[in-house]
Design an enzyme around this catalytic site. Structure first.
Site, PDB file in Angstrom:
ATOM      1  N   GLY A  12       0.833  -1.191   0.000  1.00  7.09           N
ATOM      2  CA  GLY A  12       0.000   0.000   0.000  1.00  7.09           C
ATOM      3  C   GLY A  12       0.867   1.240   0.000  1.00  7.09           C
ATOM      4  O   GLY A  12       2.009   1.226  -0.464  1.00  7.09           O
ATOM      5  N   CYS A  13       0.323   2.320   0.524  1.00 11.39           N
ATOM      6  CA  CYS A  13       1.026   3.597   0.557  1.00 11.39           C
ATOM      7  C   CYS A  13       2.342   3.468   1.324  1.00 11.39           C
ATOM      8  O   CYS A  13       2.365   2.982   2.449  1.00 11.39           O
ATOM      9  CB  CYS A  13       0.138   4.647   1.221  1.00 11.39           C
ATOM     10  SG  CYS A  13       0.965   6.223   1.460  1.00 11.39           S
ATOM     11  N   PHE A  14       3.421   3.932   0.712  1.00  9.46           N
ATOM     12  CA  PHE A  14       4.716   3.778   1.376  1.00  9.46           C
ATOM     13  C   PHE A  14       4.854   4.619   2.630  1.00  9.46           C
ATOM     14  O   PHE A  14       5.647   4.298   3.502  1.00  9.46           O
ATOM     15  CB  PHE A  14       5.905   3.978   0.438  1.00  9.46           C
ATOM     16  CG  PHE A  14       5.920   5.155  -0.486  1.00  9.46           C
ATOM     17  CD1 PHE A  14       5.320   6.364  -0.188  1.00  9.46           C
ATOM     18  CD2 PHE A  14       6.588   5.046  -1.704  1.00  9.46           C
ATOM     19  CE1 PHE A  14       5.379   7.434  -1.061  1.00  9.46           C
ATOM     20  CE2 PHE A  14       6.656   6.109  -2.589  1.00  9.46           C
ATOM     21  CZ  PHE A  14       6.044   7.302  -2.265  1.00  9.46           C
TER      22      PHE A  14
END
Length: 177
Positions: A12-14
């Site tokens: 997902g979002c880093f």
């Protein structure tokens, strides 16, 4: 810190994954970036378009005498849903896929066994990709340490904070001092 090794994960979002790993002891650096695609040196905007083939990932420099690769796998799989294909929460697209990029045969072996065992724990199939790391492209500076720099950001409060709290609770014995 002794001799370090490198691990690379995308879930997902880093920003969220980076924040979670930064809580652990034995971690010398966590760098947000992109990998797994065809476009050389992509920008955030290019990766977000979904046309590059890259995933948002974090590269973790760690001291294996303090925290093992198996423990990094524990944290990684605790802070994202490996059964969601090409998404995590509100973030949708191939750039948000669940992916482990191994650096050597030992990481490949450990991650493969972990994913196989994990698959038995879920009703849905684990869709985490397991591939060798080829090229890692560091994300733009404003993405580095994003949660640390922007703790009151609404996205961070809603998505990164719960992951950080989960790490603090579930892995209390492995936290940085």
């Amino acid at each position: 810190m002794g001799s370090t090794q490198t691990a690379t994960f995308g879930g997902g979002c880093f920003w969220c994954v980076e924040a979670a790993f930064k809580e652990l002891g034995g971690i010398s650096e966590v760098t947000s970036g992109y990998t797994g695609g065809e476009t050389a040196d992509p920008t955030y905007e290019q990766v977000c378009s979904g046309d590059t083939g890259h995933a948002e990932v974090v590269q973790v420099e760690y001291d294996p005498a303090v925290v093992g690769y198996d423990e990094l796998l524990d944290v990684f799989f605790a802070v994202h849903d490996p059964t969601q294909r090409n998404r995590q929460g509100p973030d949708v697209g191939t750039q948000y896929r669940s992916i482990v990029l191994f650096h050597d045969d030992e990481q490949r072996r450990q991650a493969s066994a972990y994913i196989e065992a994990l698959d038995e724990e879920y009703d849905d199939d684990v869709v985490t990709e397991l591939v060798p790391l080829e090229t890692f492209y560091e994300a733009e500076e404003y993405h580095q340490d994003y949660f640390e720099k922007n703790p009151n950001d609404a996205y961070c409060q809603f998505h990164a904070s719960p992951k950080v709290e989960k790490v603090r609770e579930k892995f209390a014995d492995k936290l940085a001092n």
